[in-house]
Scaffold this active site. Structure first.
Site, short mmCIF file in Angstrom:
data_model
loop_
_atom_site.label_atom_id
_atom_site.label_comp_id
_atom_site.label_asym_id
_atom_site.label_seq_id
_atom_site.Cartn_x
_atom_site.Cartn_y
_atom_site.Cartn_z
N GLU A 152 4.44 13.19 -2.18
CA GLU A 152 5.12 13.11 -0.87
C GLU A 152 6.57 13.60 -0.93
O GLU A 152 7.37 13.05 -1.69
CB GLU A 152 5.10 11.64 -0.40
CG GLU A 152 5.74 11.46 0.96
CD GLU A 152 5.79 10.03 1.45
OE1 GLU A 152 5.74 9.09 0.61
OE2 GLU A 152 5.88 9.83 2.66
N GLU A 251 3.79 4.72 9.90
CA GLU A 251 4.79 4.27 8.92
C GLU A 251 6.17 4.31 9.58
O GLU A 251 7.02 5.12 9.23
CB GLU A 251 4.75 5.17 7.68
CG GLU A 251 5.42 4.54 6.47
CD GLU A 251 5.55 5.52 5.30
OE1 GLU A 251 5.79 6.70 5.52
OE2 GLU A 251 5.41 5.06 4.15
O1 LIG Z 1 10.14 5.89 0.71
C1 LIG Z 1 9.60 6.11 1.78
O2 LIG Z 1 10.26 6.19 2.84
C2 LIG Z 1 8.17 6.30 1.85
O3 LIG Z 1 7.68 6.81 2.82
C3 LIG Z 1 7.36 5.84 0.70
O4 LIG Z 1 6.01 6.08 0.79
#
Ligand SMILES: O=C(O)C(=O)CO
Length: 271
Positions: A152, A251
């Site tokens: 990511e 998220e």
């Molecule tokens: O560190 C973050 O903001 C994330 O999205 C971790 O998955």
């Protein structure tokens, strides 16, 4: 299995007014069938009863764990992963089997391996070589359960070296070319990419076939879709049209007592 789950609630960042283990049931009560978590334990190798309690909370709630982060260190303190962090590499390696076993017990198949910040007194090239090696080990650990390791790009962490889709895909390519591991993919978080200045539409076209998981939050502020300026609903539609069939991870942060009001209840689960 997760292809029928349209949205999954990141229970590390949402529903934070509740104790961690009550959040899966709260997500279910809000109409969702999927949840995801950052590493939910204080150490890389939690005691068996801690893992049992976590797994039971998911089963009791009747939700599918769709994603889990490998231990990423002290996230509130600024750590962003152990993968390329020489001092913590042994902890990461001990964590791999714990994560794979949780995957085995829960049916979770997507595992986010935060790459790690640059650290003082280490050459970036040495950190990247270690990162590639550890990602290959992570991929091997979850291969037996059909798992995928996610890489990511993130924002807000000045020493984190992967800020664009291209950065993450270069790491995926390196792990494939040097270690032969292919069960890895890009975690396409439209919030992080936007904050880092990426052209999300272009990234979607360029790297669509490398995307293994999607997460959303609006910007500025990392709030719920609609709280900022990003065309999140359109991006989700474009991702679906391009063939992305997995869950979209919610998220974002919100203090709203109705944290999911932007999403009609009938769209939250696959049924
Ligand atoms: O560190 C973050 O903001 C994330 O999205 C971790 O998955």
């Amino acid at each position: 299995m997760t292809d029928q789950i349209p949205y999954t609630v990141n229970c590390s960042i949402l529903l934070t007014d509740l104790p961690l283990l009550e959040r899966p049931a709260a997500a279910k009560a809000a109409g969702f069938d999927g949840v995801e978590f950052w590493w939910p334990f204080a150490t890389s190798t939690p005691a068996a009863d801690e893992v049992d309690t976590f797994v039971a909370a998911l089963a009791d709630a009747g939700v599918q764990l769709t994603g889990l982060n490998f231990d990423a260190g002290n996230m509130p303190g600024g750590d962003r992963g152990l993968i390329s962090w020489p001092e913590r590499s042994a902890d990461l390696r001990a964590n791999l089997d714990v994560v794979a076993r949780i995957g085995e017990r829960t049916g979770c198949r997507a595992f986010n391996a935060l790459y790690g910040n640059r650290v003082e007194r280490e050459e970036p090239a040495a950190q990247d070589a270690l990162g590639a090696e550890n990602l290959a080990l992570a991929a091997k650990a979850v291969e037996r359960i059909g798992g995928t390791v996610l890489v990511e790009p993130v924002s807000g962490a000045p020493a984190y070296p992967l800020t664009t889709s291209a950065d993450a895909v270069a790491v995926l390519d390196r792990v494939r070319d040097e270690h032969g591991a292919t069960n890895l993919g890009l975690l396409f978080d439209v919030y992080h990419l936007s904050v880092n200045g990426s052209d999300v539409d272009l990234d979607l076209k360029t790297y669509g076939d490398r995307i293994a998981h999607v997460q959303v939050a609006d910007a500025p502020g990392r709030g719920a879709p609609g709280s900022g300026d990003l065309p999140i609903q359109r991006w989700i539609a474009d991702l679906r049209a391009a063939g992305y069939a997995g869950p979209v991870g919610l998220e974002y942060k919100t203090a709203d007592v109705h944290p999911f009001a932007w999403l009609p209840r009938e769209q939250r689960s696959g049924r």
